[in-house]
Write an enzyme that holds these catalytic residues in place. Structure first.
Site, mmCIF file in Angstrom:
data_model
loop_
_atom_site.group_PDB
_atom_site.id
_atom_site.type_symbol
_atom_site.label_atom_id
_atom_site.label_comp_id
_atom_site.label_asym_id
_atom_site.label_seq_id
_atom_site.Cartn_x
_atom_site.Cartn_y
_atom_site.Cartn_z
ATOM 1 N N TYR A 57 23.889 -36.644 -17.777
ATOM 2 C CA TYR A 57 23.615 -35.626 -16.537
ATOM 3 C C TYR A 57 24.633 -35.833 -15.629
ATOM 4 O O TYR A 57 25.074 -36.977 -14.975
ATOM 5 C CB TYR A 57 22.344 -36.316 -16.066
ATOM 6 C CG TYR A 57 21.734 -35.513 -14.904
ATOM 7 C CD1 TYR A 57 21.148 -34.291 -14.826
ATOM 8 C CD2 TYR A 57 21.631 -36.305 -13.584
ATOM 9 C CE1 TYR A 57 20.854 -33.793 -13.634
ATOM 10 C CE2 TYR A 57 21.256 -35.652 -12.605
ATOM 11 C CZ TYR A 57 20.831 -34.438 -12.501
ATOM 12 O OH TYR A 57 20.251 -33.905 -11.353
ATOM 13 N N ASP A 95 18.152 -42.828 -21.032
ATOM 14 C CA ASP A 95 17.773 -41.684 -20.058
ATOM 15 C C ASP A 95 16.893 -40.641 -20.924
ATOM 16 O O ASP A 95 17.176 -40.045 -21.664
ATOM 17 C CB ASP A 95 18.835 -40.774 -19.158
ATOM 18 C CG ASP A 95 18.087 -39.476 -18.413
ATOM 19 O OD1 ASP A 95 17.166 -39.365 -18.408
ATOM 20 O OD2 ASP A 95 18.897 -39.369 -17.313
ATOM 21 N N LYS A 112 10.508 -34.110 -13.465
ATOM 22 C CA LYS A 112 10.608 -33.314 -14.448
ATOM 23 C C LYS A 112 9.097 -33.087 -14.941
ATOM 24 O O LYS A 112 8.157 -32.593 -14.507
ATOM 25 C CB LYS A 112 11.583 -33.350 -15.441
ATOM 26 C CG LYS A 112 13.240 -33.725 -15.077
ATOM 27 C CD LYS A 112 13.639 -32.330 -14.461
ATOM 28 C CE LYS A 112 15.075 -32.465 -13.600
ATOM 29 N NZ LYS A 112 15.944 -33.379 -14.087
#
Ligand SMILES: *Cc1c(COP(=O)(O)O)cnc(C)c1O
Length: 392
Positions: free
Chosen positions: A114, A186, A211
């Site tokens: 990310y 992650d 999320k």
């Protein structure tokens, strides 16, 4: 006799745990849900009670019934000793890293990470004397060749942000543990409902609960789960930095968790239907979604994960960025915006190439879709019309 909510003698599936977890009666009392406790000061009855910390709650920052309920629920679904809440997913990623390194250490980080985590590593960690080296996300057991004596952390994210490479966590973790490195994973995409990183070799499991856990595009929240010294080190740094999540956001995280199983099932089914439809379109060069048979990560996905979420990427045959922009701008049911995991559908245009150090990203523009809870037939009709309308 144990109180009803505290009984735990029979096997429970993950779907059941999502409903039951964090509902200890000592937290909720006679109510289904925990109270939303807004607190800084916690009062003691006597000076001695305060001096000897003779009560469960000491100070707002250090824990309330609301935070206990969410932390114990996340720990239960992660299969960990404990879990720690952070004010965003990014702060959870950064915290897990910060707690696991010292000056002079080296971090091995997946090249598909990310973007803002890459920025944290290349900026903040570097300033603290920690070097970050990027590796091919598909490295698997060859990880062993990259680990040096100064490697203390191997950081994974699977599937990767934007480009969706699957990582072989058990093989990577075996190589890391042979040299005593900590493995951080992650797990925002799969969530513990479809994949439990700690069961596959990770030492710290990190999630942007912003999320799918929160699930309604209205909360920023991060979680870190782990055992033993790994999670104790995180708790120490987290406490030193004085991090705290507000009770309303924690409550919304817990509320989201209750419906995670049914939401993810719908996101997954709709995303497969739509991704397969897109694959058959003449305008489409490639769909990157590990749940598809054609995806290079499909075998790993089937081996390790029990389901898929609703996020995938698409590469058009036409490299013209204006065409890709017209396609997205023409959509009526897909919003344009960062983040994902909410009930709504999203489409964004990205360009991962400049960010990669090891593995070349696709040349052309990459379109990332989040398939929401809308009727998939309506979403397909919308995509169909938008694609047709984008033709040169
Ligand atoms: C969104 C995201 C994050 C960061 O979460 P925020 O809550 O937006 O800070 C971290 N990792 C991954 C994989 C993400 O998708």
């Amino acid at each position: 006799m144990p109180k009803k909510n505290d009984k735990d003698s029979r096997p429970r599936s993950m779907a059941t745990r999502l409903v039951q977890a964090g509902r200890d009666k000592s937290i909720t009392g006679q109510f289904v849900n925990p109270p939303v406790v807004h607190a800084s000061t916690v009062l003691f009855d006597t000076v001695d009670d305060m001096l000897h910390r003779r009560q469960r709650y000491q100070y707002g920052r250090r824990g309330t019934p609301t935070s206990e309920a969410l932390e114990s629920a996340i720990a239960e679904i992660e299969g960990s000793e404990s879990a720690i809440m952070c004010p965003s997913g990014l702060s959870a990623c950064a915290m897990a890293l910060l707690a696991s390194v010292s000056a002079g250490d080296r971090v091995l980080m997946t090249d598909s990470v990310y973007g803002p985590v890459r920025h944290f590593a290349d900026g903040t960690l570097k300033k603290l004397g920690v070097e970050t080296v990027y590796y091919d996300p598909r490295i698997g057991a060859d990880m062993a060749g990259l680990i040096t004596d100064s490697t203390t952390v191997v950081y994974c994210e699977s599937p990767g942000s934007l480009t969706f490479e699957m990582q072989d966590l058990p093989a990577i973790a075996a190589a890391a543990h042979a040299r005593n490195a900590t493995v951080i994973f992650d797990n925002t995409w799969a969530t513990p409902f479809y994949f439990r990183p700690l069961d596959h070799g990770a030492d710290l499991s990190v999630m942007a609960a912003t999320k799918y856990i929160a699930g309604h595009a209205d909360v920023m929240l991060g979680t870190i789960a782990g055992n033993g010294t790994h999670i104790r080190r995180v708790r120490e740094v987290h406490g030193n930095l004085g991090l705290h999540v507000g009770p309303d956001d924690m409550y919304l995280g817990l509320r989201g968790l209750r419906t995670l199983a049914v939401r993810l099932d719908r996101h997954w089914r709709s995303a497969v239907t739509i991704a397969e439809w897109l694959q058959r379109r003449p305008e489409v060069a490639e769909v990157r979604y590990p749940a598809l048979r054609s995806d290079p990560g499909n075998a790993l996905w089937r081996r390790d994960m029990t389901g898929a979420s609703g996020l995938f990427a698409l590469i058009l045959k036409d490299p013209d960025i204006e065409r890709a922009k017209r396609f997205i701008d023409n959509l009526e049911l897909f919003g344009i915006g960062a983040s994902w995991g909410g009930f709504e559908s999203l489409a964004i245009l990205t360009h991962p190439k400049p960010a990669r150090a090891v593995v070349p990203a696709p040349d052309g523009p990459l379109l990332r879709f989040h398939i929401g809870l809308d009727d998939p037939a309506d979403l397909i009709a919308d995509l169909d019309a938008a694609l047709a309308g984008s033709a040169p």
